[in-house]
Design an enzyme around this catalytic site. Structure first.
Site, PDB file in Angstrom:
ATOM      1  N   CYS A 109      -5.491 -11.691  20.473  1.00  0.00           N
ATOM      2  CA  CYS A 109      -6.794 -11.106  20.107  1.00  0.00           C
ATOM      3  C   CYS A 109      -7.875 -11.760  20.956  1.00  0.00           C
ATOM      4  O   CYS A 109      -8.785 -11.108  21.469  1.00  0.00           O
ATOM      5  CB  CYS A 109      -7.115 -11.350  18.641  1.00  0.00           C
ATOM      6  SG  CYS A 109      -5.863 -10.757  17.489  1.00  0.00           S
ATOM      7  N   CYS A 123      -5.275  -2.116  18.228  1.00  0.00           N
ATOM      8  CA  CYS A 123      -5.302  -3.168  19.244  1.00  0.00           C
ATOM      9  C   CYS A 123      -3.894  -3.687  19.522  1.00  0.00           C
ATOM     10  O   CYS A 123      -3.513  -3.872  20.675  1.00  0.00           O
ATOM     11  CB  CYS A 123      -6.171  -4.339  18.776  1.00  0.00           C
ATOM     12  SG  CYS A 123      -7.903  -4.197  19.244  1.00  0.00           S
ATOM     13  N   CYS A 178     -11.673   7.041 -10.919  1.00  0.00           N
ATOM     14  CA  CYS A 178     -12.398   5.796 -10.599  1.00  0.00           C
ATOM     15  C   CYS A 178     -13.696   5.747 -11.399  1.00  0.00           C
ATOM     16  O   CYS A 178     -14.056   4.720 -11.989  1.00  0.00           O
ATOM     17  CB  CYS A 178     -12.748   5.744  -9.114  1.00  0.00           C
ATOM     18  SG  CYS A 178     -11.363   5.991  -7.982  1.00  0.00           S
ATOM     19  N   HIS A 226     -15.582   2.744 -13.475  1.00  0.00           N
ATOM     20  CA  HIS A 226     -16.517   1.978 -12.650  1.00  0.00           C
ATOM     21  C   HIS A 226     -17.932   2.552 -12.605  1.00  0.00           C
ATOM     22  O   HIS A 226     -18.861   1.858 -12.212  1.00  0.00           O
ATOM     23  CB  HIS A 226     -15.939   1.809 -11.245  1.00  0.00           C
ATOM     24  CG  HIS A 226     -14.665   0.995 -11.248  1.00  0.00           C
ATOM     25  ND1 HIS A 226     -14.654  -0.346 -11.517  1.00  0.00           N
ATOM     26  CD2 HIS A 226     -13.369   1.350 -11.070  1.00  0.00           C
ATOM     27  CE1 HIS A 226     -13.399  -0.799 -11.486  1.00  0.00           C
ATOM     28  NE2 HIS A 226     -12.605   0.226 -11.217  1.00  0.00           N
ATOM     29  N   CYS A 280      -5.243   0.043  -9.260  1.00  0.00           N
ATOM     30  CA  CYS A 280      -6.064   0.817 -10.199  1.00  0.00           C
ATOM     31  C   CYS A 280      -5.374   2.126 -10.564  1.00  0.00           C
ATOM     32  O   CYS A 280      -5.311   2.501 -11.736  1.00  0.00           O
ATOM     33  CB  CYS A 280      -7.426   1.147  -9.576  1.00  0.00           C
ATOM     34  SG  CYS A 280      -8.636  -0.176  -9.727  1.00  0.00           S
TER      35      CYS A 280
END
Lengths: 109, 286, 138
Positions: free
Chosen positions: B101, B139, B202, B206, B247
């Site tokens: 990297c 990458c 969700c 939340h 979740c």
């Protein structure tokens, strides 16, 4: 040697003679307690860091006997007295016989 | 704000076991300053496209004092053990191109500043929305000639933790009005789609019940500005997709896979709900 | 597995009973403490023990002990399968007889700190820590 074990210590680079310094240490270790079972129901053998020892210029600061109830990546924070310039030596002892060492120098400011 | 769950069978079943509480947060007025230096915005005005809230809160706000304190100092934050591991990986040459990297990006603390804040992000060349993980693997395969890492494996999540470090304190600023809009809409739809035997979206937890107790826990707003997070529960780094998976599993549904289009879309949408909070990763949660 | 309604109620009741009965002093904990003190009595006071009232996760519970003038401090988790946690011996360059660490607690229980003083006497302190079961897999 257990895989991925990496000690970290935080020590001030300098202190006045007679000063108290706070030291924080942490070593990456899974601390397998010996209480857990694998997916086949077999007990996973205990594999922990069982002792942590710190000296300054060869004199004892703290010596900790460690049991499996200490969390993963064992963390210790304590205070040391710096009588003169010198070097802290930190040593962790693994159940598998490995010894991990690191040291830090402290200058007198 | 606390109405939409009432009256469905799924709701009644779910919360018989989950015991809703009173809606107190552990540290609702506390502020987070990391290393006595980096000010973290843990509450901010809600972005315009989020109708449900006036204020958005980092998950940090909902944690206990002891858990919150772990994030105030990088030495106390166990995530940094894993960041250290990733620094080694950053500097390790891998693949047929003989690169690490660092060969292209130098010091991550400089070159990666600001990166976490804008991901997921449209990649024009690839013609797709890319998460940080996809970019890392891009990458690895395209530049380094190395094998891609498992999407939510240890190497990957440690690396995204490292890449996040220099963006801490910068506001999350994820775009959603360009070519990424289609993915964003898809993510929004998922956010409001009930799944599983418990029929929970969700939003049902939340949006409608943040701050309330779910068993012995305070529900957060589900913000992902702190991801990847070190969880006390499993003592390792956890990616946003791994959390999404958990979740959805908890709604008793078959979940999507980390790295799937669905989760990429969901991450894009959820990230934009946190625009204005600080990048907080790598954070500590219970 | 066939779980009858009656079984389910019985299971629920026993789980409920368990949650109401935190682990207090156990024979194992008494033995572990006696092994440290050599059976000597430990007086209350002289050691301060800092623990959270409620731990968000039993995997990582911050604990601090401080016993000015102690030569050694041991920490015990009375409700753990193995009550011993750590035993710290302080050397001449310890600036205080204090230690902070993070420990595992198997459930709501008493954490006990016992300090051995320079004169060979023992002092102790004890705190109850409530360990919660998280919400979503926490």
């Amino acid at each position: 040697m257990a895989k991925g074990v990496k000690p970290r210590v935080k020590v001030p680079k300098s202190a006045a003679a007679g000063d108290t310094v706070t030291i924080k240490t942490l070593i990456s270790h899974k601390m397998e307690s010996g209480q857990r079972k694998d997916s086949d129901g077999a007990l996973i053998p205990r594999s922990i860091i069982n002792r942590f020892h710190v000296t300054f210029n060869g004199q004892d600061v703290i010596d900790v006997a460690i049991e499996p109830a200490v969390s993963t990546n064992p963390y210790f924070e304590f205070e040391a007295m710096i009588p003169e310039a010198g070097e802290f030596a930190f040593t962790w002892y693994d159940d598998d016989g490995s010894v991990y060492e690191t040291s830090k120098s402290v200058a007198i400011a | 704000m606390k109405t939409s769950l009432k009256g469905t069978l799924g709701m009644a079943t779910a919360f018989a076991g989950l015991a809703l509480g009173t809606g107190l947060m552990a540290g609702e007025d506390d502020n987070l300053i990391v290393n006595e230096e980096i000010e973290i915005t843990v509450r901010a005005p809600a972005p315009e496209h989020v109708d449900a809230f006036d204020t958005i809160y980092s998950g940090w706000v909902f944690r206990s004092d002891e858990t919150q304190a772990l994030q105030a100092d990088d030495f106390d934050n166990p995530a940094f053990v894993f960041v250290d591991t990733a620094i080694d990986a950053w500097n390790t040459v891998e693949g047929t191109a003989g690169k690490s990297c660092a060969s292209c990006h130098g010091d991550a603390m400089e070159s990666m500043a600001g990166v976490r804040a804008v991901y997921p992000k449209w990649n024009e060349l690839a013609g797709e929305v890319r998460t940080l993980e996809m970019q890392v693997n891009g990458c690895r395969t395209e530049q380094m000639g190395a094998e891609p890492w498992k999407y939510d494996g240890t190497d990957m999540v440690n690396m995204t933790a490292l890449i996040s470090v220099p963006s801490r304190g910068m506001p999350v600023d994820v775009s959603f009005d360009g070519p990424e809009r289609e993915m964003w809409e898809k993510g929004k739809e998922l956010y409001y789609t009930r799944t599983g035997q418990l029929e929970l979206a969700c939003a049902n937890c939340h949006e409608d019940h943040y701050g309330d107790m779910i068993r012995a826990d305070h529900l957060s707003q589900g913000q992902i500005n702190g991801f990847p997070v070190y969880r006390l529960k499993n003592a390792k780094m956890n990616s946003a997709h791994a959390r999404f998976k958990g979740c959805i599993r908890d709604t008793r549904a078959h979940t999507f896979k980390p790295g799937s289009d669905e989760f990429v879309a969901l991450e894009l949408y959820v990230a934009t709900r946190g625009n204005g909070l600080s990048v907080e990763a790598p954070s500590v949660r219970n | 597995m066939d779980l009858t309604r009656r079984d389910a109620i019985a299971l629920g009741a026993s789980a409920f009973a368990l949650t109401l009965l935190p682990f207090r002093a156990s024979a194992a904990a008494d033995d572990a403490i006696a092994a440290f003190t050599g059976g000597a009595d430990a007086a209350e006071g002289g050691v301060s023990l800092t623990t959270p009232e409620i731990a968000e996760n039993g995997n990582t519970v911050p604990v601090s002990v401080d016993a000015p003038g102690a030569v050694a401090i041991a920490i015990f988790a009375a409700g753990n399968p193995t009550p011993d946690v750590v035993t710290a011996k302080f050397g001449p360059l310890a600036a205080s007889q204090a230690l902070s660490t993070r420990i595992r607690l198997a459930g709501t229980q008493d954490v006990v700190a016992v300090a051995q003083m320079a004169d060979g006497s023992f002092v102790k302190a004890s705190n109850t820590v409530k360990v919660t079961i998280g919400g979503c897999g926490g």
